[in-house]
Scaffold this motif. Structure first.
Motif, mmCIF file in Angstrom:
data_model
loop_
_atom_site.group_PDB
_atom_site.id
_atom_site.type_symbol
_atom_site.label_atom_id
_atom_site.label_comp_id
_atom_site.label_asym_id
_atom_site.label_seq_id
_atom_site.Cartn_x
_atom_site.Cartn_y
_atom_site.Cartn_z
ATOM 1 N N GLN A 63 -3.622 2.859 4.220
ATOM 2 C CA GLN A 63 -2.456 2.255 4.878
ATOM 3 C C GLN A 63 -2.523 2.477 6.398
ATOM 4 O O GLN A 63 -2.212 1.574 7.185
ATOM 5 C CB GLN A 63 -1.179 2.864 4.270
ATOM 6 C CG GLN A 63 0.091 2.697 5.063
ATOM 7 C CD GLN A 63 0.366 3.899 5.959
ATOM 8 O OE1 GLN A 63 0.092 5.046 5.593
ATOM 9 N NE2 GLN A 63 0.898 3.656 7.142
ATOM 10 N N ASP A 75 1.462 5.148 1.102
ATOM 11 C CA ASP A 75 1.129 5.847 2.342
ATOM 12 C C ASP A 75 -0.203 6.569 2.156
ATOM 13 O O ASP A 75 -0.469 7.115 1.086
ATOM 14 C CB ASP A 75 2.213 6.885 2.664
ATOM 15 C CG ASP A 75 3.511 6.209 3.073
ATOM 16 O OD1 ASP A 75 3.471 5.004 3.394
ATOM 17 O OD2 ASP A 75 4.556 6.881 3.065
ATOM 18 N N ARG A 133 -4.953 0.019 7.707
ATOM 19 C CA ARG A 133 -4.333 -1.325 7.724
ATOM 20 C C ARG A 133 -3.439 -1.485 8.961
ATOM 21 O O ARG A 133 -3.526 -2.481 9.678
ATOM 22 C CB ARG A 133 -3.482 -1.518 6.463
ATOM 23 C CG ARG A 133 -2.706 -2.830 6.436
ATOM 24 C CD ARG A 133 -1.547 -2.806 5.455
ATOM 25 N NE ARG A 133 -0.476 -1.907 5.894
ATOM 26 C CZ ARG A 133 0.597 -1.578 5.176
ATOM 27 N NH1 ARG A 133 0.718 -2.055 3.958
ATOM 28 N NH2 ARG A 133 1.527 -0.767 5.664
ATOM 29 N N MET A 144 0.822 -1.225 0.000
ATOM 30 C CA MET A 144 0.000 0.000 0.000
ATOM 31 C C MET A 144 0.846 1.261 0.000
ATOM 32 O O MET A 144 1.862 1.339 0.694
ATOM 33 C CB MET A 144 -0.856 0.023 1.268
ATOM 34 C CG MET A 144 -2.197 -0.580 1.083
ATOM 35 S SD MET A 144 -3.064 -0.558 2.660
ATOM 36 C CE MET A 144 -4.209 -1.869 2.311
#
Ligand code: FAD
Length: 390
Positions: free
Chosen positions: A374, A370, A377, A368
């Motif tokens: 992200q 930034d 996550r 991913m």
């Protein structure tokens, strides 16, 4: 009535072909493995052997042989690429033994391969090197070698890897694996070099799988047995020339790509003196792995090559071999062979396809950019350390 004793011919002495050879031989059949190479060995560096694979290996009596050459990582640590902070830690010892019935091993591929070769020889599997299969007659069934020799059998198993000739023969056309857009730099660095850097001590003191996730890339690192070498795999976007799948690379490529990553990872990369890069390719699901004659089946990368993002490619090849061997052990009459091969395919195809697709999906999670997604996550990973599922 005595059980039938088949002559089984396996094309390819990779990790998948040798696993099938062991399981089939232990099921009471005669086994001949044909390998195109002039020596028996494995390329690459380290390999992770998860419990869905180690369970089979142990059932074939290989625990001691693989334990001897392996490391038991205590945990799987997912880290942020910027500072190396641990986002998620999944314990592996004793969890994988207790919950999944086998250890999670790391070892050098050559050691794993040798353990399988030694087992093959100890139980009477025959292995012929310098034996490239160029043609298959599926009805006979028989194979023709590059030398012109023709070898017959009752059953032929195609375990000849990513660029499988057996798959091509089965389909009657070329079916090259597909590009995934990624490549892997495979690296070994000396532990004695790492010891000179205090901030690298945590990576060699206690064995673990350390995994850094970042935009478009990830890094997987672990210690190999004997404390001689540390294994590093760096995944990046594919930058290889067309039609070249493996080549040596300039270490400055990886220094440049990872220059804004965790300084400790950068330090490890600064210790790299030579590196090879491998284009990563995978397969689309085939309509069938077996020939209508009922005397031929595919196995391993030949029918389900995958991105290595779940560390499952060889593991599911070992599973294929184990399942095939177990089914062949139940054979009561030769006429059951076509049904047994269909059963093998039925038991394996959905599972391997879900792993191939799941490995590709992992790329979106690991790579991913930034941003908000992200951050979400990372929050989820910090909150609920996800249990591995094998
Ligand atoms: P192969 O290993 O390709 O073996 C095929 C054999 O057939 C070879 O010996 C070849 O010489 C022979 N052959 C080919 N053509 C012929 C012919 N015509 N006649 C006779 N012989 C022939 N998997 C894991 O489980 N864990 C991991 O940690 C892991 N890490 C990975 C990291 C990277 C970077 C990569 C690229 C892969 C990784 N994998 C991992 C995947 C794993 O390496 C493969 O899935 C596995 O080795 C496939 O085994 P195989 O026996 O099916 O094929």
């Amino acid at each position: 009535m005595p059980k039938p004793r088949l002559n089984v011919l396996i094309v390819g002495a990779g990790l998948g072909g040798l696993s099938a050879a062991i399981a089939t031989r232990l099921a009471g059949h005669e086994v001949l493995v044909l390998e195109q190479a002039s020596t028996l060995s494995e390329v690459g560096a380290g390999i992770q052997i998860p419990p869905n694979s180690s369970r089979f290996l142990i059932s074939w009596g290989l625990r001691e042989a693989i334990d001897r050459v392996s490391v038991l990582p205590e945990a799987f640590r997912l880290r942020s690429y910027r500072d190396g902070n641990v986002l998620s830690e999944q314990p592996l010892v004793p969890l994988t033994e207790e919950v999944y019935g086998g250890p999670y091993w790391h070892c050098h591929r050559a050691d794993f391969h040798k353990a399988l070769v030694d087992k093959c020889y100890s139980i009477g599997v025959k292995i012929c090197i310098n034996s490239m299969v160029t043609k298959i007659d599926f009805e006979a069934p028989s194979v023709t070698l590059a030398s012109g020799a023709v070898i017959g059998a009752d059953l032929i198993i195609g375990a000849d890897g990513l660029k499988s000739k057996c798959r091509e023969e089965l389909l009657g056309r070329l079916d090259p694996p597909q590009l995934t857009g990624d490549l892997a730099y495979r690296i070994l660095i000396k532990v004695e070099e790492m010891r000179k850097h205090k901030d690298l001590e945590e990576f060699i003191r206690k064995p673990a799988i350390n995994f850094w996730m970042g935009p478009q890339a990830h890094a997987v690192c672990y210690l190999l047995k004997g404390e001689g070498y540390y294994n590093i795999v760096l995944i990046c976007p594919d930058n290889m020339p067309e039609n070249i799948n493996v080549m040596t690379a300039d270490p400055s490529e990886i220094r440049q790509f990872f220059k804004s990553w965790d300084p400790r990872l950068q330090k490890m990369i600064s210790l790299v003196s030579s590196v090879t890069k491998w284009r990563l390719q995978n397969s689309t699901e085939m309509a069938s792995w077996t020939h209508p004659s009922g005397k031929f089946a595919l196995l391993g990368d030949a029918c389900h090559a995958t991105l290595p993002y779940l560390a499952q490619g060889a593991a599911i090849a070992v599973e294929d071999g184990g399942v095939l061997g177990a089914l062949l052990g139940k054979l009561e009459d030769r006429s059951q062979l076509p049904a047994v091969l269909k059963m093998y395919e039925g038991l394996r195809k959905n599972r391997t396809t879900s792993i191939v697709l799941g490995s590709t999906d992992q790329r979106d999670v690991f790579h991913m950019e930034d941003g908000e997604e992200q951050k979400r996550r990372d929050e989820v990973m910090l909150r609920d350390a996800v249990r591995p599922g094998f």
